[in-house]
Design a protein around this motif. Structure first.
Motif, PDB file in Angstrom:
ATOM      1  N   SER A  60     -63.310 -12.697  52.903  1.00 52.78           N
ATOM      2  CA  SER A  60     -64.172 -12.938  54.339  1.00 52.78           C
ATOM      3  C   SER A  60     -64.580 -11.726  54.855  1.00 52.78           C
ATOM      4  O   SER A  60     -64.134 -10.823  54.027  1.00 52.78           O
ATOM      5  CB  SER A  60     -62.856 -13.216  54.928  1.00 52.78           C
ATOM      6  OG  SER A  60     -62.681 -14.734  54.579  1.00 52.78           O
ATOM      7  N   LEU A  61     -66.023 -12.515  55.655  1.00 49.24           N
ATOM      8  CA  LEU A  61     -66.460 -10.890  55.960  1.00 49.24           C
ATOM      9  C   LEU A  61     -65.706 -10.643  57.157  1.00 49.24           C
ATOM     10  O   LEU A  61     -65.442  -9.256  57.684  1.00 49.24           O
ATOM     11  CB  LEU A  61     -67.567 -12.233  57.232  1.00 49.24           C
ATOM     12  CG  LEU A  61     -68.609 -12.456  56.094  1.00 49.24           C
ATOM     13  CD1 LEU A  61     -70.235 -12.581  56.525  1.00 49.24           C
ATOM     14  CD2 LEU A  61     -69.085 -11.542  54.881  1.00 49.24           C
ATOM     15  N   ILE A  62     -64.616 -11.473  58.044  1.00 53.13           N
ATOM     16  CA  ILE A  62     -63.538 -10.965  58.759  1.00 53.13           C
ATOM     17  C   ILE A  62     -62.841 -11.557  58.415  1.00 53.13           C
ATOM     18  O   ILE A  62     -62.973 -12.705  58.595  1.00 53.13           O
ATOM     19  CB  ILE A  62     -64.079 -10.169  60.435  1.00 53.13           C
ATOM     20  CG1 ILE A  62     -65.580  -9.840  60.154  1.00 53.13           C
ATOM     21  CG2 ILE A  62     -63.377 -10.415  60.761  1.00 53.13           C
ATOM     22  CD1 ILE A  62     -66.019  -9.960  61.687  1.00 53.13           C
ATOM     23  N   TYR A  63     -61.457 -11.076  58.679  1.00 53.26           N
ATOM     24  CA  TYR A  63     -60.393 -11.932  58.885  1.00 53.26           C
ATOM     25  C   TYR A  63     -58.838 -11.005  59.475  1.00 53.26           C
ATOM     26  O   TYR A  63     -58.694 -10.729  58.932  1.00 53.26           O
ATOM     27  CB  TYR A  63     -59.936 -12.786  57.636  1.00 53.26           C
ATOM     28  CG  TYR A  63     -58.354 -13.660  58.465  1.00 53.26           C
ATOM     29  CD1 TYR A  63     -58.550 -14.602  58.165  1.00 53.26           C
ATOM     30  CD2 TYR A  63     -57.280 -13.386  57.726  1.00 53.26           C
ATOM     31  CE1 TYR A  63     -58.275 -15.782  58.515  1.00 53.26           C
ATOM     32  CE2 TYR A  63     -56.210 -14.209  58.246  1.00 53.26           C
ATOM     33  CZ  TYR A  63     -56.888 -15.847  58.217  1.00 53.26           C
ATOM     34  OH  TYR A  63     -55.898 -16.561  59.109  1.00 53.26           O
TER      35      TYR A  63
END
Ligand code: FES
Ligand SMILES: [Fe+2]
Lengths: 168, 441
Positions: A60-63
């Motif tokens: 993911s890009l951010i999690y």
């Protein structure tokens, strides 16, 4: 879903719209502490990379959970986060807000955004646009709404994108 | 098929070594269009380049779209199970024939006039061939062009668009030892790159990233906020940086392996930390599972521990493959002033999902467009590119560690030019090889 609007549902709509507009302003203005205060302890903040991905098995890009959000904001507050030195000037429009009340008193929302980002460095300036949609899960805590979950899907999330150094 | 070599640029004038001033490069190397075009030709079209991994196309008919240099290509596994790199260009009028980034297909159909190619490259169907009359092209004449040479090492697929040239094993050289050690960290001895990828773009020359992966010097400054954040992350236990910092700086070594391949070797650091280290690359919490499984495979706990000591090394395989911690990275030059970096998390085959999920999480905390590390690197590359406009003094001196570097055996017992972490041995190693290739040697 095409219910007749009641006074009560109109009140809820304006409360939620205000929440989302305020969140947008806090992100534009890099008000990290105030934005952080919009999260509940159950926080899950997810910016997927591929569409329809599983964050446990795909990148993911951010999690981030609550602690991860704090860590991220701690870094963003610093002047030494060079990708944001000086900070981007951002202006975003949030729209197309759909609100779905849940049985537990919370609401799910779907909204779209367009962000214009302006960056200035020594001898260069750049103006970029970002767009996508957000899915929020909000719950009521006393007289305020908090975010339990926020998923942000950029239209180009699985493409080749420049450093994303401000809040989405 | 290949662009002609012009030979306009004199690379020995742009990359110089001399007892008087040491080692210097001219920053026109980052900003001249002619240099870029010559790089495409000599490095990306004539030489070996990394193109993808077998685990991205595990089944017959799987494909991924890639770009080799600036040329669109299709990396595919044919229905015959052979791996090929096909030029993504119709032989009729030159349309690209594959628009998807990945998929599974026996055929690629050009939409313009409907020609159909099989995934083994052959022109399977030409529409209305009779219009050619006597000039009907011969069988095989208008097949998709194919990279004439493919080399595979531990699942890493490399290709060359030149029919002849340096043999693959010779090209890979000593980088093979370090790739092997990385793959051997997986209980099954294989890594898996099918967990998606990040694509980050920056407005700067591709060589900025090529030099940077083994630049240990910048971390303390460029990544100060990331290092502080990771150090503060006590809840992550032995997180990526929680017990690194000065220790890494003092005992990591820079090694020039020859052939443009260089490594920032974390072996000494890891050894100093003993077994409880971030041996999977960066997720330190699941040590015993991995060590146990590797020890079983190797029949030796000692060997397993030795392998894990390689975990944190930063490996640059000339010109476009980089391996670091939990991910494999590739450099994609887009144009003189624009580059994309792709990061593929490397999953360990045979490890539990818990370990592989931890690796994905550790990777994305650091990298990708919103990671804690990558955006600051991209920022520095853009600032360097912006600075190259000033020509008053176009020279960049790479003299750090030049007078103290020495030939030293690495952990494989092979001699390599070595300096301590603040040296620029690895940058010099990359540039020396670059000069050789670009001078047509
Ligand atoms: S260009 Fe492909 S069929 Fe004509
Ligand atoms: Fe860096």
């Amino acid at each position: 879903m095409n219910k007749v609007a009641t006074a009560e549902s109109m009140d809820l709509r304006s409360e939620i719209e205000n929440f989302l507009y305020r969140e947008a302003r806090l992100m534009d203005q890099h008000k990290f502490e105030e934005w952080e205060a919009l999260w509940s302890d159950r926080a899950v903040y997810w910016v997927p990379c591929a569409h329809d991905s599983d964050p446990m098995t795909e990148v993911s890009l951010i999690y981030a959970n609550r602690a991860g959000i704090s860590l991220r904001l701690g870094r963003m507050k610093s002047k030494a986060m060079y990708a944001q030195d000086p900070r981007s000037i951002c202006s975003r429009v949030v729209g197309n807000i759909e609100i779905y009340p849940r049985d537990d008193g919370g609401v799910d929302t779907y909204s779209t955004f367009n962000i214009t980002e302006f960056k200035r460095r020594a001898n260069i300036t750049r103006q970029l646009t970002w767009s996508g949609h957000s899915e929020h899960q909000l719950s009521r805590h006393g007289d305020e709404w908090l975010m339990d979950y926020k998923k942000v899907t950029l239209i180009n999330s699985d493409g080749e994108i420049p450093a994303l150094g401000f809040l989405v | 098929m290949l662009t002609p070599t012009h030979g306009y640029t004199q690379y020995d004038e742009l990359i110089q070594e001399d007892p008087e001033f040491g080692f210097r490069i001219n920053h026109h190397l980052y900003k001249d269009e002619e240099v870029f075009q010559e790089e495409m030709d000599r490095i990306f079209y004539k030489g070996w380049v990394y193109i993808g991994h077998e685990t991205e196309i595990p089944n017959p008919n799987d494909f991924v779209a890639r770009v080799m240099g600036q040329r669109p290509v299709i990396l595919c596994r044919g229905e015959d199970n052979e791996i090929r790199v096909l030029e993504n260009k119709c032989r009729h009028r030159g349309n690209t024939v594959c628009q998807e980034q990945r998929g599974n297909s026996k055929f690629f159909r050009c939409a313009y006039h409907g020609w159909i190619y099989s995934n083994t490259g052959g022109l399977a169907e030409m529409t209305h061939p009779s219009a050619y009359g006597e000039r009907l092209p011969a069988e095989g004449e208008l097949d998709l062009l194919e990279a004439p040479r493919i080399g595979v090492h531990r699942g890493f697929i490399f290709a060359s668009l030149a029919a002849e040239g340096q043999p693959f094993e010779e090209y890979l050289g000593r980088a093979a030892d370090y790739i092997d050690r990385y793959c051997d960290l997986a209980p099954d001895g294989e890594i898996d790159l099918s967990a998606g990828r990040h694509g980050v773009s920056y407005e700067g020359n591709w060589k900025m990233q090529m030099e940077n992966l083994t630049d240990a010097y910048h971390a303390e400054f460029t990544h100060a906020t990331a290092l502080a954040a990771f150090a503060a992350n006590s809840s992550a236990g032995k997180g990526k940086f929680s017990d690194r910092g000065d220790l890494e700086d003092e005992i990591s070594t820079m090694r020039d392996l020859g052939g443009g391949h260089v490594v920032l070797d974390g072996f000494e650091l890891n050894r100093a930390q003993g077994e409880n280290l971030q041996f999977t690359g960066s997720t330190g919490t699941l040590t015993e599972e991995i060590v146990g499984k590797i020890a079983e495979r190797e029949g030796s706990r000692e060997k397993a521990v030795w392998l894990t000591h390689g975990g944190g090394s930063h490996i640059t395989v000339f010109p476009n493959l980089m391996i670091l911690w939990d991910a494999v990275r590739t450099i994609q030059p887009v144009s003189l002033h624009k580059t994309v970096i792709y990061y593929h998390p490397a999953q360990l085959k045979g490890a539990s999902q818990e370990i592989n999920t931890a690796r994905i999480m550790a990777h994305q905390a650091g990298f990708g467009p919103a990671g804690f590390l990558a955006p600051d690197d991209m920022e520095m590359f853009e600032r360097t590119q912006a600075g190259t406009i000033s020509d008053t003094d176009p020279w960049v001196y790479l003299n750090r560690g030049l007078s103290t570097q020495r030939l030293e055996k690495d952990d494989f017992g092979v001699e390599a030019i070595t300096s301590q972490y603040l040296g620029e041995t690895t940058q010099r190693g990359v540039w020396r090889h670059y000069k050789k290739i670009m001078s047509g040697e």
